[in-house]
Write a protein that holds these residues in place. Sequence first.
Motif, PDB file in Angstrom:
ATOM      1  N   PRO A 134     -27.073 -11.681  57.750  1.00  0.00           N
ATOM      2  CA  PRO A 134     -26.150 -12.717  57.552  1.00  0.00           C
ATOM      3  C   PRO A 134     -24.810 -12.364  59.059  1.00  0.00           C
ATOM      4  CG  PRO A 134     -25.796 -12.030  55.552  1.00  0.00           C
ATOM      5  CD  PRO A 134     -25.935 -10.828  56.367  1.00  0.00           C
ATOM      6  N   CYS A 135     -24.052 -11.155  59.327  1.00  0.00           N
ATOM      7  CA  CYS A 135     -23.594 -11.411  60.489  1.00  0.00           C
ATOM      8  C   CYS A 135     -24.286 -11.487  61.664  1.00  0.00           C
ATOM      9  CB  CYS A 135     -23.336  -9.133  60.150  1.00  0.00           C
ATOM     10  SG  CYS A 135     -22.664  -9.100  58.519  1.00  0.00           S
ATOM     11  N   VAL A 136     -23.143 -12.002  62.234  1.00  0.00           N
ATOM     12  CA  VAL A 136     -23.428 -12.303  63.811  1.00  0.00           C
ATOM     13  C   VAL A 136     -23.003 -11.389  64.318  1.00  0.00           C
ATOM     14  CG1 VAL A 136     -23.294 -14.562  65.206  1.00  0.00           C
ATOM     15  CG2 VAL A 136     -23.774 -14.621  62.702  1.00  0.00           C
ATOM     16  N   TYR A 137     -21.740 -10.628  63.752  1.00  0.00           N
ATOM     17  CA  TYR A 137     -21.108  -9.849  65.235  1.00  0.00           C
ATOM     18  C   TYR A 137     -20.469  -8.354  64.772  1.00  0.00           C
ATOM     19  CZ  TYR A 137     -19.351 -14.475  67.260  1.00  0.00           C
ATOM     20  OH  TYR A 137     -19.722 -15.948  68.034  1.00  0.00           O
TER      21      TYR A 137
ATOM     22  N   PHE B  92     -20.263  -4.085  61.376  1.00  0.00           N
ATOM     23  CA  PHE B  92     -20.400  -5.415  61.626  1.00  0.00           C
ATOM     24  C   PHE B  92     -19.005  -5.939  61.408  1.00  0.00           C
ATOM     25  CE2 PHE B  92     -24.721  -5.020  59.030  1.00  0.00           C
ATOM     26  CZ  PHE B  92     -25.197  -5.211  60.532  1.00  0.00           C
ATOM     27  N   TRP B  93     -19.163  -7.287  62.290  1.00  0.00           N
ATOM     28  CA  TRP B  93     -17.157  -8.068  61.829  1.00  0.00           C
ATOM     29  C   TRP B  93     -17.566  -8.998  61.002  1.00  0.00           C
ATOM     30  CZ3 TRP B  93     -15.387 -11.937  64.216  1.00  0.00           C
ATOM     31  CH2 TRP B  93     -12.979 -11.492  64.478  1.00  0.00           C
ATOM     32  N   PRO B  94     -17.625  -8.848  60.038  1.00  0.00           N
ATOM     33  CA  PRO B  94     -17.908 -10.448  59.216  1.00  0.00           C
ATOM     34  C   PRO B  94     -16.905 -11.966  59.670  1.00  0.00           C
ATOM     35  CG  PRO B  94     -17.773  -8.517  57.789  1.00  0.00           C
ATOM     36  CD  PRO B  94     -17.290  -8.313  58.504  1.00  0.00           C
ATOM     37  N   ARG B  95     -17.668 -13.316  59.767  1.00  0.00           N
ATOM     38  CA  ARG B  95     -16.676 -14.255  60.345  1.00  0.00           C
ATOM     39  C   ARG B  95     -15.540 -14.458  59.103  1.00  0.00           C
ATOM     40  NH1 ARG B  95     -20.985 -17.666  62.629  1.00  0.00           N
ATOM     41  NH2 ARG B  95     -22.086 -17.055  60.875  1.00  0.00           N
ATOM     42  N   ASN B  96     -15.815 -14.237  57.990  1.00  0.00           N
ATOM     43  CA  ASN B  96     -15.711 -14.921  56.584  1.00  0.00           C
ATOM     44  C   ASN B  96     -16.063 -14.222  55.104  1.00  0.00           C
ATOM     45  OD1 ASN B  96     -17.782 -16.616  55.696  1.00  0.00           O
ATOM     46  ND2 ASN B  96     -17.531 -18.483  57.681  1.00  0.00           N
ATOM     47  N   ASP B  97     -15.418 -14.459  54.600  1.00  0.00           N
ATOM     48  CA  ASP B  97     -16.031 -13.684  53.509  1.00  0.00           C
ATOM     49  C   ASP B  97     -16.761 -13.992  52.424  1.00  0.00           C
ATOM     50  OD1 ASP B  97     -12.776 -13.143  52.954  1.00  0.00           O
ATOM     51  OD2 ASP B  97     -12.290 -14.492  51.880  1.00  0.00           O
ATOM     52  N   GLU B  98     -17.010 -15.267  52.998  1.00  0.00           N
ATOM     53  CA  GLU B  98     -18.501 -15.412  52.829  1.00  0.00           C
ATOM     54  C   GLU B  98     -19.568 -14.387  53.733  1.00  0.00           C
ATOM     55  OE1 GLU B  98     -21.987 -19.346  52.352  1.00  0.00           O
ATOM     56  OE2 GLU B  98     -19.919 -19.475  53.519  1.00  0.00           O
ATOM     57  N   GLU B  99     -19.788 -14.248  54.473  1.00  0.00           N
ATOM     58  CA  GLU B  99     -20.525 -13.618  55.477  1.00  0.00           C
ATOM     59  C   GLU B  99     -19.998 -12.202  54.628  1.00  0.00           C
ATOM     60  OE1 GLU B  99     -21.302 -14.887  58.885  1.00  0.00           O
ATOM     61  OE2 GLU B  99     -20.093 -12.612  59.865  1.00  0.00           O
ATOM     62  N   ALA B 100     -19.118 -11.341  54.422  1.00  0.00           N
ATOM     63  CA  ALA B 100     -18.964 -10.427  53.662  1.00  0.00           C
ATOM     64  C   ALA B 100     -19.765 -10.121  52.678  1.00  0.00           C
ATOM     65  CB  ALA B 100     -16.905  -9.711  53.786  1.00  0.00           C
ATOM     66  N   SER B 101     -19.933 -11.130  51.861  1.00  0.00           N
ATOM     67  CA  SER B 101     -20.068 -10.948  50.449  1.00  0.00           C
ATOM     68  C   SER B 101     -21.648 -11.116  50.292  1.00  0.00           C
ATOM     69  CB  SER B 101     -19.847 -12.630  49.350  1.00  0.00           C
ATOM     70  OG  SER B 101     -20.090 -12.130  48.222  1.00  0.00           O
ATOM     71  N   LEU B 102     -22.205 -11.868  51.643  1.00  0.00           N
ATOM     72  CA  LEU B 102     -23.536 -11.734  52.391  1.00  0.00           C
ATOM     73  C   LEU B 102     -24.209 -10.556  52.110  1.00  0.00           C
ATOM     74  CD1 LEU B 102     -24.288 -15.428  53.295  1.00  0.00           C
ATOM     75  CD2 LEU B 102     -25.286 -14.653  50.888  1.00  0.00           C
TER      76      LEU B 102
ATOM     77  N   ARG C 197     -22.995  -7.958  51.755  1.00  0.00           N
ATOM     78  CA  ARG C 197     -22.961  -6.398  50.362  1.00  0.00           C
ATOM     79  C   ARG C 197     -23.651  -6.553  49.829  1.00  0.00           C
ATOM     80  NH1 ARG C 197     -16.721  -7.665  51.209  1.00  0.00           N
ATOM     81  NH2 ARG C 197     -17.670  -8.964  49.275  1.00  0.00           N
ATOM     82  N   ASP C 198     -24.176  -8.133  49.279  1.00  0.00           N
ATOM     83  CA  ASP C 198     -25.522  -8.525  48.485  1.00  0.00           C
ATOM     84  C   ASP C 198     -26.333  -7.532  49.086  1.00  0.00           C
ATOM     85  OD1 ASP C 198     -23.209  -9.315  47.238  1.00  0.00           O
ATOM     86  OD2 ASP C 198     -24.212 -11.421  47.397  1.00  0.00           O
ATOM     87  N   LEU C 199     -26.456  -8.039  50.336  1.00  0.00           N
ATOM     88  CA  LEU C 199     -28.119  -7.420  50.933  1.00  0.00           C
ATOM     89  C   LEU C 199     -27.881  -5.753  51.260  1.00  0.00           C
ATOM     90  CD1 LEU C 199     -28.273 -10.140  53.536  1.00  0.00           C
ATOM     91  CD2 LEU C 199     -30.043  -9.435  51.419  1.00  0.00           C
ATOM     92  N   ASP C 200     -26.185  -5.159  50.946  1.00  0.00           N
ATOM     93  CA  ASP C 200     -26.035  -3.746  50.738  1.00  0.00           C
ATOM     94  C   ASP C 200     -26.403  -3.007  52.290  1.00  0.00           C
ATOM     95  OD1 ASP C 200     -26.100  -1.146  49.651  1.00  0.00           O
ATOM     96  OD2 ASP C 200     -27.903  -0.663  49.848  1.00  0.00           O
ATOM     97  N   LEU C 201     -25.535  -4.073  52.848  1.00  0.00           N
ATOM     98  CA  LEU C 201     -26.020  -3.474  54.626  1.00  0.00           C
ATOM     99  C   LEU C 201     -24.755  -2.273  54.705  1.00  0.00           C
ATOM    100  CD1 LEU C 201     -25.846  -7.089  56.463  1.00  0.00           C
ATOM    101  CD2 LEU C 201     -27.492  -5.596  55.959  1.00  0.00           C
TER     102      LEU C 201
END
Length: 456
Positions: free
Chosen positions: A226-229, A343-353, A355-359
């Motif tokens: 999910p990480c776009v940036y 990776f530079w998550p845009r928000n907490d939701e993207e960061a949580s996803l 981590r769930d995917l073990d990136l």
Amino acid sequence: TSASLEAPHRPAGHRIVPRRASPRPRVCFSGGSAMARGAMRARARPGKRAVAGTLRGHGHGHGGRDRREAMGRAQKRDRAVSQSGVEDGRYGDVDIESLRKAAGPDYSSVQRNLALELVRVTEAAALEAGRWFGRGDKIKADNAAVKAMRKVLSVLEVDGVVIIGEGAKDEAPMLFCGERVGAGYGPEVDVAVDPLDGTTLVSQGRHGSISVLSMAERGTLLDCGPCVYMEKIVVGAEVGPGVVSLDQSLTVNLAALSARLRKPVTDLTIAILDRPRHEEMFEVCRNAGTRILAFSDGDVAMSLEAARPDSSVDMMIGIGGSPEGVLSACALKCMGGFMQGRFWPRNDEEASLARDLDLNMGIMTVDDMVSGEDVYFAATGISDGMLNGVRYWSGGATTNSLVMRSASGTVRTLETHHHWAKPGLTNISGRAGANGEDYVAPHFMRMTPPNGNDHF
């Protein structure tokens, strides 16, 4: 006496020729008519015809010819017959395996170089996207590149899965992440594509856009999820690892880079993506007196520019697209250079996803983003930049491309001339237009007039 030492008087134009052993006298002169010269030669060879006739009458002429023929047959018989080194034993004591391990290219066997096939894919995408240069519609430009790339990629003899593509399956009709591409047989590979790196550049008629494609062994490309940036820092091979880092401040990186390259900070050129999120970077560079190359789009092209030898760009730094980061890592795997990404998550939701995917949310190197050892990379210029853009001319076009392979370390630049009238994957015949219809060449590019009354 003095008189005897004087050179004898000779007529004007006469030249002295050294005497040579010859059965007949030589006459050397200059001047005079051709008829006179012929007459003098005839007088210098009296009785030649009679002597020749006498020799033939006694059989000496035939004997000479027989001797010459016999000598010719002997020469043919003794002539060496071309043999390989293996056949004539020249390489009998050579260990072929040691040759394979020796320094330099391995020419003991010719292996398939997929990059030389990938370049036909990027050429097709560039030819189609280039028609939208400066026309203000980046959606149609991107669609044209995607359709052309998908069409040519479908006939490539590989079993590929798109890891870096145009988005999720529901967001992109073609070249979406997870799509199977290629002919369905051949090497199993991961595929990373960016049919048009710099859509805004093309639509606004600016420089720096390219079409990019890379392949590596199955399971070796980083899936960005999910990480776009991604934060990125790229330098050339002459800098190497251990000098700059994403963990260091920009001020420290500038000082370290200046020391490694042995030039003042004020002589460095730093490429930064022109976005509001980079205002602090711009301010740091300006306070240090560093030269800044601000670019609006084209992450992959600028990464290539920063990594290539003898570039005017010393470092690229900033936050850009994650897919472009993986493609840049593929390029550096082939050409050399140093790169880090995070990776530079845009928000907490993207960061949580993530981590769930073990990136991996820490710093990643080139090998973390592409772990394969046999990586192929091809890029074709659409508008002028590091690579020349597409040049259209009556009846065809010219493209410039970069082709690389990590296993061999080869880096090739290609200039290709495409002729619409010739059959091929990148010709006009049967190619789809920007809206899905069959492409129709403009009048000045048609090889035959649309009607018998046209003259061109």
